[in-house]
Every structure is written in C-alpha cells, then in structure tokens.
Write an enzyme that holds these catalytic residues in place. Structure first.
Site, PDB file in Angstrom:
ATOM      1  N   SER A   1     -11.988  -0.967   6.429  1.00 28.97           N
ATOM      2  CA  SER A   1     -11.393  -2.631   6.351  1.00 28.97           C
ATOM      3  C   SER A   1     -12.668  -3.289   5.735  1.00 28.97           C
ATOM      4  CB  SER A   1     -11.177  -2.808   7.861  1.00 28.97           C
ATOM      5  OG  SER A   1     -12.589  -2.722   8.599  1.00 28.97           O
TER       6      SER A   1
ATOM      7  N   GLY B   1     -14.704   5.407  10.913  1.00 27.67           N
ATOM      8  CA  GLY B   1     -16.084   4.435  11.083  1.00 27.67           C
ATOM      9  C   GLY B   1     -17.029   4.478   9.822  1.00 27.67           C
ATOM     10  N   LEU B   2     -16.041   4.470   8.838  1.00 26.53           N
ATOM     11  CA  LEU B   2     -16.823   4.177   7.093  1.00 26.53           C
ATOM     12  C   LEU B   2     -16.516   3.057   6.787  1.00 26.53           C
ATOM     13  CD1 LEU B   2     -16.328   8.134   6.255  1.00 26.53           C
ATOM     14  CD2 LEU B   2     -18.417   7.071   7.415  1.00 26.53           C
TER      15      LEU B   2
ATOM     16  N   GLY C   1     -10.271   4.982   9.886  1.00 20.30           N
ATOM     17  CA  GLY C   1     -10.595   5.366  11.517  1.00 20.30           C
ATOM     18  C   GLY C   1     -11.826   6.147  11.668  1.00 20.30           C
TER      19      GLY C   1
ATOM     20  N   ASP D   1     -21.368  -3.936   7.506  1.00 17.95           N
ATOM     21  CA  ASP D   1     -20.146  -3.446   6.876  1.00 17.95           C
ATOM     22  C   ASP D   1     -20.097  -4.083   5.238  1.00 17.95           C
ATOM     23  OD1 ASP D   1     -20.141  -2.011   8.896  1.00 17.95           O
ATOM     24  OD2 ASP D   1     -18.204  -2.488   9.279  1.00 17.95           O
TER      25      ASP D   1
ATOM     26  N   SER E   1       1.112  -1.235  -0.071  1.00 15.37           N
ATOM     27  CA  SER E   1      -0.021   0.008  -0.034  1.00 15.37           C
ATOM     28  C   SER E   1       0.889   1.302  -0.110  1.00 15.37           C
ATOM     29  CB  SER E   1      -0.792  -0.009   1.160  1.00 15.37           C
ATOM     30  OG  SER E   1      -0.069   0.390   2.380  1.00 15.37           O
TER      31      SER E   1
ATOM     32  N   GLU F   1     -12.616 -10.791   8.638  1.00 13.24           N
ATOM     33  CA  GLU F   1     -12.547  -9.787   9.662  1.00 13.24           C
ATOM     34  C   GLU F   1     -12.627 -10.352  11.240  1.00 13.24           C
ATOM     35  OE1 GLU F   1     -14.159  -5.359  10.720  1.00 13.24           O
ATOM     36  OE2 GLU F   1     -14.099  -6.242   8.645  1.00 13.24           O
TER      37      GLU F   1
END
Length: 422
Positions: free
Chosen positions: A149, A145-146, A143, A203, A83, A191
C-alpha cells in the site's frame, strides 16, 4: 522430496516490463498515451519492528519490487483509476468528494490509497489539483507485509509532485531529502485518515528515502536517516523473504491496539515516547502497579525497549564492516531475539510465521524473524547465498506437512526509491 512446483519464487519484474505493463493498461483503458510512468518500491524491514511509532530506530531496505503508475492530468476535478484487478469497472471519484473514514465522502475501496494522496496534497496547500487518469500495475506482493500500500501511495505522490510542478521530491539520481520527508507525511496522512490504517511513517520513508545498495538507518524521533552499504551478495549472503500467504491487514484493529498500548505505557511512565524509557527493569516496576492491564503493558514495553537496543546494535554491526565471522553471528542472534520478542511480548506473530522462522533456523539460517506489522505477512532469514533454495525447501516442506498453502519466496536486494521512470 518436494517438486519444483512447490517452491514459488516471486522475484521482481524487469523495470522495463513494469513500465510497459502500466502504460499498456492505461492505453487500453483510457484510449490515450499517459504523460508518464512513475514507480515506488515495497520495503522489507531488517530489524526494528513496532518501534517507529515509539520513536525508535528502524532498518529497512527498499525492494526491487515496485508499484508502477501511468498518469495523465485532466481538465476537470475527476479521478479515474484502474488496476489489472479492476479493469472491468473503473473507479471514479471527485476531488471535491473525498473525505476521511467515517465521513460522508469516505473512500472504502483500494482507490483510497491513491485518491487519499491527492486529498493530502490539497490539505497541505499544494493545489488545487487537476483531476487525473491513472493505471496501476504492481509486482509488490499484496498482503505480504512488504508495504504494497505504501508503494501505491508513494508512486502516486511522486507523480503528482512532477505533474503539479511542485519540485518537492527531486529525482532518483538527485533526491531532495527534505522534500521527500514532506511526501512521507502526505502519504502517511493518506493512509491514516483516508485508508484508515493507523501506521507510522516507516513504510513511506523506506519507499521514498532509501537508496539502492543501502539499508536506511531511520531515527523515528526526528526522521533523520543514515545510508549504510548493504550488499549481501558480495558477502556470499542473501536475505530470504518468506511470504507466508497468511491473511494480513493493518486496518483490522490489532495494530491499532498495540499502538494504543504503547501510548498508554508511555503516559504511565511519564514520557512522550517509549524510546525515552531505556531502563526495562525500572519501567516494569512502574507498570506492574497499574492494575488489570499491567502484565500486558509490561510485555509491550519490554519488547519496544529491547527491540530499540537490538536495532541500534544491528546498525553498529553493519557500520563496523562486512557481515562475516563474529559480526555475522551477532546479526543473526539479534534477528532471532527480535522474533522471539515479537512473538512472546508484543504478540503480533502467528503460527504460520513461527513455523517459517523455526524451519529456516533449523535449515541453517543465521537468523530469522517475522517482518512488518505481523498477524500474517512475511518472515525473513539471513542465509548463505547458495543455501537460499535449501532453506526455502525446508520451509515449504514444513508447510506441506501441516497441509498449508505453500509460501512464496523472494530474495531482498536493496533497491532504489520512488521516482519517475519515463
């Protein structure tokens, strides 16, 4: 007055730029062209928080912010991952040496979200897989909350589906919904077991099963969905997302504790999931007698039951017609009540979220609430399209008054699900 520099808009990159960024990183790292580029969106949940693992309904949309992954298969069982943040040190793993958290072969880096998907494919009987090289580039805020991951996992899943010629997901234009449910389960297992975050399937479902221009009414009892038109701009409205920049993690134990509380309350009430306990007063009477933990379990259950009712009411409002007049005010009130319940009963908010919500409401938002797992992350506000910047400035001013780092903002537009780009 706040200067323009105070307001940071974190809008999605053009898909062509996202594709090229992933492709370029792949070529620079591995020296060859990738077989293709796949992508998957982050998500924002309009309402229905912490009810997915309780069997309740949720109402997410896929964001236009996506994780792009360029991939080529190898002739061995090695995985190489890169990445922009790790390009100086490529993560290398062996498909035969990937295991759950706490095992000999646990994966403790960000690579768990990608390697874990390959592990889950093989555990479900899809394979054995070849190894692969992959380059990730993402514009989903980390980070916040959207579901950054889940976007990684779902992009990896559709890539492996295509490259393995399994034919599970279909295309963005012609999705195989039943197959995408399979991929949701694989990503969730990755996950839960490899990355170590005990999340529900909201998600991944949003990332894989949403449709552009629609909200996804998801019934988490059977994972059935309905697609509801959701085009706020045509109604002169916007969903403003406020990334508080507060530290956010679902693997730190707090999320797991809330889930354990829900499971304990359901056990005491004699139901499989709290969605089956529809009477708040009756549940309160039973839970009040359990001893030291009674007040906590009453609060958790009260949130879940009331949030399920709010989400169903919000879905009804959307299906009745455009958000205007009384429907608009009802939708806003439901969002406000949702936040207050998450703050007071479920206790998953934080000062940064509460300040953002209060400032947005004071600036004229019809409704505002935290979104996602909580303990940081993002809030959302339903606002007039031409007042989005005014609301953002009011929130930023409230942060500046407290000496906090300024939040970031984006406008949520219902985007497309995971799929192949090139």
């Amino acid at each position: 007055m706040l200067s323009d520099k105070i307001i940071t808009w974190n809008e999605a990159v053009d898909p062509r730029a996202g594709i090229e960024n992933a492709r370029t990183l792949f070529v620079e790292t591995f020296g060859t062209e990738p077989t293709g580029v796949w992508s998957a969106p982050g998500r924002v949940n309009i309402i229905g928080e912490h009810v997915d693992y309780n069997g309740g309904p949720c109402l997410p949309i896929a964001l236009p912010h996506r994780a792009y992954i360029a991939v080529s298969m190898r002739n061995d069982r090695r995985i190489r991952l890169v990445s922009p943040q790790t390009r100086e040190q490529i993560d290398e793993l062996d498909l035969d040496q990937i295991g759950p958290r706490g095992s000999e072969y646990e994966v403790t880096t960000w690579a768990a979200y990608l390697a874990g998907v390959a592990w889950a494919f093989e555990r479900a009987g899809y394979g054995p897989l070849q190894g692969f090289d992959a380059a990730l580039w993402s514009c989903v805020p980390r980070g916040g909350g959207l579901s950054s991951s889940a976007a990684l996992e779902c992009a990896m899943a559709v890539a492996l589906d295509d490259l393995g010629d399994f034919g599970i997901a279909g295309t963005v234009q012609a999705p195989h919904d039943e197959g995408r449910k399979i991929l949701v389960d694989l990503c969730r297992r990755a996950e839960n077991e490899i990355a170590g975050a005990n999340t529900g399937g909201l998600d991944q479902t949003a990332s894989l099963r949403c449709r552009a221009g629609h909200a996804l009414a998801l019934d988490c009892r059977d994972m059935s969905v309905a697609h509801i038109p959701f085009d706020l701009a045509s109604e002169d409205l916007a969903l403003l997302v406020i990334d508080t920049r507060a530290a956010h993690s679902l693997a730190d134990g707090q999320y797991g504790q809330r889930r354990a509380d829900s499971e304990e309350a359901a056990r005491i009430l004699g139901v499989n999931l709290l969605v089956e306990a529809e009477d708040v007063e009756a549940a309160t009477r039973v839970l009040s007698e359990v001893g030291a933990d009674s007040q906590r379990l009453v609060q958790r259950t009260r949130h879940v039951i009331s949030e399920i009712a709010r989400t169903r009411a919000f879905i009804d409002v959307l299906t009745q017609g455009p958000l205007e007049g009384e429907r608009l005010y009802v939708a806003g009130a439901l969002m406000n009540d949702s936040h207050d319940s998450l703050r007071d009963d479920y206790e998953v908010s934080c000062e940064e979220l509460d300040v953002a919500v209060a400032a947005a409401r004071a600036a004229g938002a019809y409704g505002a609430r935290m979104t996602g797992g909580g303990f940081g992350g993002s809030a959302i506000a339903l606002v007039r399209l031409n007042e989005a910047e005014k609301v953002a400035r009011t929130v930023a001013r409230a942060y500046a008054d407290r000496g906090w780092e300024s939040p970031h903002f984006l406008t949520a537009i219902a985007g497309a699900p995971a799929g192949r780009d090139i």
